[in-house]
Scaffold this active site. Sequence first.
Site, PDB file in Angstrom:
ATOM      1  N   GLY A   1       0.854  -1.184   0.000  1.00 35.53           N
ATOM      2  CA  GLY A   1       0.000   0.000   0.000  1.00 35.53           C
ATOM      3  C   GLY A   1       0.887   1.230   0.000  1.00 35.53           C
ATOM      4  CB  SER A   2       3.000   2.557  -1.674  1.00 35.67           C
ATOM      5  OG  SER A   2       2.695   1.787  -2.835  1.00 35.67           O
TER       6      SER A   2
END
Length: 228
Positions: A185-186
Amino acid sequence: MLRRFLTPLHPDGFKFVLAGTVVTLLLFLFWVRGGWAAAIVTLWLAYFFRDPWRVTPIRPGLLVSPADGSVVSVATAPLPAELALGDATFTRIGIFLNLFDVHVIRAPLGGRVAALRYTKGRFLNASRDEASRHNERMAIRIVPAEGAEIAFALVAGLLARRIVCDLREGQEIVTGQRVGIIRFGSRVDVYCPSSYVPMVIAGQRMVGGETVLADGLAQEPARQGFAQ
Protein backbone atom coordinates in the site's frame (compact mmCIF):
# COMPACT_ATOMS: atom_id res chain seq x y z
CA MET A 1 -3.38 -16.64 -24.95
CA LEU A 2 -1.57 -17.59 -21.73
CA ARG A 3 -0.84 -13.92 -21.01
CA ARG A 4 -4.56 -13.28 -20.65
CA PHE A 5 -4.92 -15.83 -17.84
CA LEU A 6 -1.47 -16.28 -16.24
CA THR A 7 0.26 -13.31 -14.60
CA PRO A 8 3.94 -13.60 -13.59
CA LEU A 9 4.98 -13.11 -9.97
CA HIS A 10 7.43 -10.34 -9.11
CA PRO A 11 10.72 -11.85 -7.74
CA ASP A 12 10.26 -9.98 -4.45
CA GLY A 13 7.08 -11.95 -3.81
CA PHE A 14 8.46 -15.48 -4.12
CA LYS A 15 9.64 -15.66 -0.49
CA PHE A 16 6.28 -14.46 0.82
CA VAL A 17 4.26 -16.90 -1.27
CA LEU A 18 6.63 -19.76 -0.40
CA ALA A 19 6.41 -18.98 3.32
CA GLY A 20 2.62 -18.79 3.07
CA THR A 21 2.48 -22.13 1.30
CA VAL A 22 4.62 -23.84 3.96
CA VAL A 23 2.52 -22.38 6.79
CA THR A 24 -0.67 -23.44 5.01
CA LEU A 25 0.49 -27.03 4.63
CA LEU A 26 1.59 -27.25 8.28
CA LEU A 27 -1.67 -25.80 9.55
CA PHE A 28 -3.71 -28.27 7.49
CA LEU A 29 -1.92 -31.06 9.35
CA PHE A 30 -2.97 -29.79 12.78
CA TRP A 31 -5.75 -27.22 12.35
CA VAL A 32 -7.86 -27.38 9.20
CA ARG A 33 -9.72 -24.13 9.81
CA GLY A 34 -6.42 -22.29 10.27
CA GLY A 35 -5.12 -23.97 7.12
CA TRP A 36 -7.95 -22.51 5.06
CA ALA A 37 -7.30 -19.06 6.51
CA ALA A 38 -3.60 -19.35 5.67
CA ALA A 39 -4.47 -20.53 2.16
CA ILE A 40 -6.57 -17.40 1.58
CA VAL A 41 -3.72 -15.19 2.79
CA THR A 42 -1.26 -17.01 0.53
CA LEU A 43 -3.51 -16.55 -2.49
CA TRP A 44 -3.80 -12.85 -1.68
CA LEU A 45 0.01 -12.58 -1.49
CA ALA A 46 0.29 -14.17 -4.92
CA TYR A 47 -2.27 -11.67 -6.18
CA PHE A 48 -0.53 -8.71 -4.53
CA PHE A 49 2.88 -9.52 -6.05
CA ARG A 50 1.54 -10.09 -9.55
CA ASP A 51 3.55 -8.49 -12.35
CA PRO A 52 1.36 -8.30 -15.48
CA TRP A 53 2.62 -7.57 -18.98
CA ARG A 54 2.12 -4.02 -20.18
CA VAL A 55 2.40 -2.26 -23.57
CA THR A 56 4.05 1.15 -23.14
CA PRO A 57 3.52 4.06 -25.57
CA ILE A 58 6.95 5.17 -26.77
CA ARG A 59 6.36 8.47 -28.59
CA PRO A 60 8.94 11.09 -27.51
CA GLY A 61 7.61 13.62 -25.02
CA LEU A 62 5.22 11.31 -23.18
CA LEU A 63 5.25 10.62 -19.46
CA VAL A 64 3.50 7.37 -18.56
CA SER A 65 2.05 6.34 -15.24
CA PRO A 66 4.63 4.57 -13.07
CA ALA A 67 1.98 2.59 -11.22
CA ASP A 68 -1.55 1.26 -11.13
CA GLY A 69 -3.87 3.22 -8.85
CA SER A 70 -5.96 6.37 -8.65
CA VAL A 71 -4.83 9.96 -9.17
CA VAL A 72 -5.35 11.70 -5.83
CA SER A 73 -3.93 15.10 -6.76
CA VAL A 74 -2.66 17.22 -9.66
CA ALA A 75 -1.11 20.31 -8.12
CA THR A 76 1.88 22.63 -8.15
CA ALA A 77 4.54 21.58 -5.62
CA PRO A 78 8.29 21.87 -5.01
CA LEU A 79 10.55 18.92 -5.71
CA PRO A 80 11.56 16.70 -2.77
CA ALA A 81 14.16 18.65 -0.78
CA GLU A 82 16.65 15.77 -0.86
CA LEU A 83 17.13 16.21 -4.62
CA ALA A 84 18.66 19.65 -3.87
CA LEU A 85 17.37 21.32 -7.04
CA GLY A 86 16.26 24.62 -5.50
CA ASP A 87 12.78 26.03 -5.00
CA ALA A 88 11.45 25.64 -8.54
CA THR A 89 7.88 24.34 -8.59
CA PHE A 90 6.68 21.45 -10.70
CA THR A 91 3.30 19.89 -11.38
CA ARG A 92 3.05 16.96 -9.00
CA ILE A 93 0.77 14.11 -10.01
CA GLY A 94 0.08 11.87 -7.03
CA ILE A 95 -1.04 8.27 -7.58
CA PHE A 96 -2.38 6.22 -4.66
CA LEU A 97 -2.05 2.42 -4.71
CA ASN A 98 -4.46 0.46 -2.55
CA LEU A 99 -3.91 -3.10 -1.32
CA PHE A 100 -5.49 -4.57 -4.47
CA ASP A 101 -3.49 -2.62 -7.07
CA VAL A 102 -0.39 -3.92 -8.84
CA HIS A 103 2.55 -2.60 -6.82
CA VAL A 104 5.31 -3.05 -9.40
CA ILE A 105 6.65 0.43 -10.23
CA ARG A 106 7.76 1.43 -13.74
CA ALA A 107 9.83 4.32 -15.09
CA PRO A 108 7.61 7.21 -16.28
CA LEU A 109 10.32 8.37 -18.71
CA GLY A 110 13.45 6.93 -20.24
CA GLY A 111 16.88 8.46 -19.70
CA ARG A 112 19.79 8.53 -17.27
CA VAL A 113 19.19 8.06 -13.54
CA ALA A 114 20.89 11.22 -12.28
CA ALA A 115 20.04 10.85 -8.58
CA LEU A 116 18.62 8.35 -6.09
CA ARG A 117 17.82 9.70 -2.63
CA TYR A 118 16.32 7.57 0.14
CA THR A 119 14.71 9.43 3.05
CA LYS A 120 13.44 7.89 6.28
CA GLY A 121 10.13 9.20 7.49
CA ARG A 122 6.68 8.52 8.82
CA PHE A 123 3.95 6.16 7.57
CA LEU A 124 0.93 8.41 7.11
CA ASN A 125 -1.98 7.40 4.92
CA ALA A 126 -0.49 7.66 1.41
CA SER A 127 -3.70 9.12 -0.05
CA ARG A 128 -2.99 12.38 1.84
CA ASP A 129 -0.77 15.01 0.20
CA GLU A 130 1.30 15.50 3.37
CA ALA A 131 2.57 11.94 2.91
CA SER A 132 4.67 13.27 0.01
CA ARG A 133 6.63 15.45 2.46
CA HIS A 134 6.68 13.40 5.65
CA ASN A 135 6.63 9.71 4.68
CA GLU A 136 9.53 7.38 4.00
CA ARG A 137 10.40 7.61 0.31
CA MET A 138 12.85 7.08 -2.53
CA ALA A 139 13.20 10.14 -4.79
CA ILE A 140 14.57 9.63 -8.31
CA ARG A 141 15.67 12.17 -10.91
CA ILE A 142 15.78 11.21 -14.60
CA VAL A 143 17.56 13.14 -17.33
CA PRO A 144 16.30 12.14 -20.81
CA ALA A 145 18.42 12.29 -23.95
CA GLU A 146 16.25 15.20 -25.12
CA GLY A 147 13.90 17.51 -23.25
CA ALA A 148 13.47 18.52 -19.63
CA GLU A 149 14.41 16.28 -16.73
CA ILE A 150 11.73 14.92 -14.41
CA ALA A 151 11.58 13.41 -10.95
CA PHE A 152 9.39 10.85 -9.26
CA ALA A 153 9.18 9.47 -5.74
CA LEU A 154 8.19 6.08 -4.34
CA VAL A 155 6.38 6.88 -1.09
CA ALA A 156 5.64 4.39 1.67
CA GLY A 157 2.08 4.25 2.97
CA LEU A 158 0.22 3.41 6.16
CA LEU A 159 0.97 -0.31 5.87
CA ALA A 160 4.04 -0.15 3.64
CA ARG A 161 7.30 -0.85 5.42
CA ARG A 162 9.59 -1.61 2.50
CA ILE A 163 10.52 0.23 -0.69
CA VAL A 164 12.47 -1.96 -3.10
CA CYS A 165 14.25 -0.01 -5.86
CA ASP A 166 16.41 -1.82 -8.41
CA LEU A 167 17.99 1.30 -9.97
CA ARG A 168 21.49 2.72 -9.55
CA GLU A 169 22.84 6.16 -10.29
CA GLY A 170 24.13 6.61 -13.82
CA GLN A 171 22.00 3.77 -15.18
CA GLU A 172 20.22 4.23 -18.50
CA ILE A 173 16.57 3.17 -18.44
CA VAL A 174 13.67 3.14 -20.90
CA THR A 175 10.10 4.33 -20.46
CA GLY A 176 7.97 1.67 -18.80
CA GLN A 177 10.91 -0.30 -17.44
CA ARG A 178 10.33 -1.99 -14.08
CA VAL A 179 12.23 -0.09 -11.39
CA GLY A 180 11.04 -1.72 -8.16
CA ILE A 181 8.10 -2.48 -5.91
CA ILE A 182 6.52 -1.07 -2.74
CA ARG A 183 4.80 -3.27 -0.21
CA PHE A 184 1.97 -3.14 0.98
CA GLY A 185 0.00 0.00 0.00
CA SER A 186 1.72 3.17 -1.12
CA ARG A 187 1.93 6.26 -3.33
CA VAL A 188 4.00 7.41 -6.31
CA ASP A 189 4.46 11.12 -7.08
CA VAL A 190 5.59 12.28 -10.53
CA TYR A 191 7.02 15.81 -10.81
CA CYS A 192 6.53 17.34 -14.28
CA PRO A 193 8.30 20.54 -15.39
CA SER A 194 6.30 23.37 -16.96
CA SER A 195 7.00 22.09 -20.47
CA TYR A 196 4.68 19.14 -19.80
CA VAL A 197 0.89 19.37 -20.00
CA PRO A 198 -0.95 17.02 -17.57
CA MET A 199 -3.31 14.64 -19.36
CA VAL A 200 -5.07 13.22 -16.27
CA ILE A 201 -7.44 14.49 -13.56
CA ALA A 202 -7.99 13.62 -9.90
CA GLY A 203 -9.99 10.43 -9.48
CA GLN A 204 -8.85 8.89 -12.76
CA ARG A 205 -7.66 5.29 -12.71
CA MET A 206 -4.12 4.58 -13.92
CA VAL A 207 -2.56 1.56 -15.60
CA GLY A 208 1.13 1.44 -14.80
CA GLY A 209 3.35 1.57 -17.87
CA GLU A 210 0.44 2.36 -20.20
CA THR A 211 -1.63 5.41 -19.16
CA VAL A 212 -0.19 8.73 -20.41
CA LEU A 213 0.26 11.17 -17.51
CA ALA A 214 1.57 14.22 -19.36
CA ASP A 215 2.69 15.32 -22.81
CA GLY A 216 5.81 17.37 -23.32
CA LEU A 217 4.94 18.14 -26.95
CA ALA A 218 1.35 19.28 -26.40
CA GLN A 219 2.36 22.94 -26.19
CA GLU A 220 4.32 22.96 -29.43
CA PRO A 221 2.56 24.80 -32.29
CA ALA A 222 1.03 22.61 -34.93
CA ARG A 223 2.80 22.38 -38.25
CA GLN A 224 1.38 24.73 -40.85
CA GLY A 225 0.42 22.72 -43.93
CA PHE A 226 2.83 20.82 -46.16
CA ALA A 227 6.09 21.85 -47.76
CA GLN A 228 5.55 23.28 -51.20
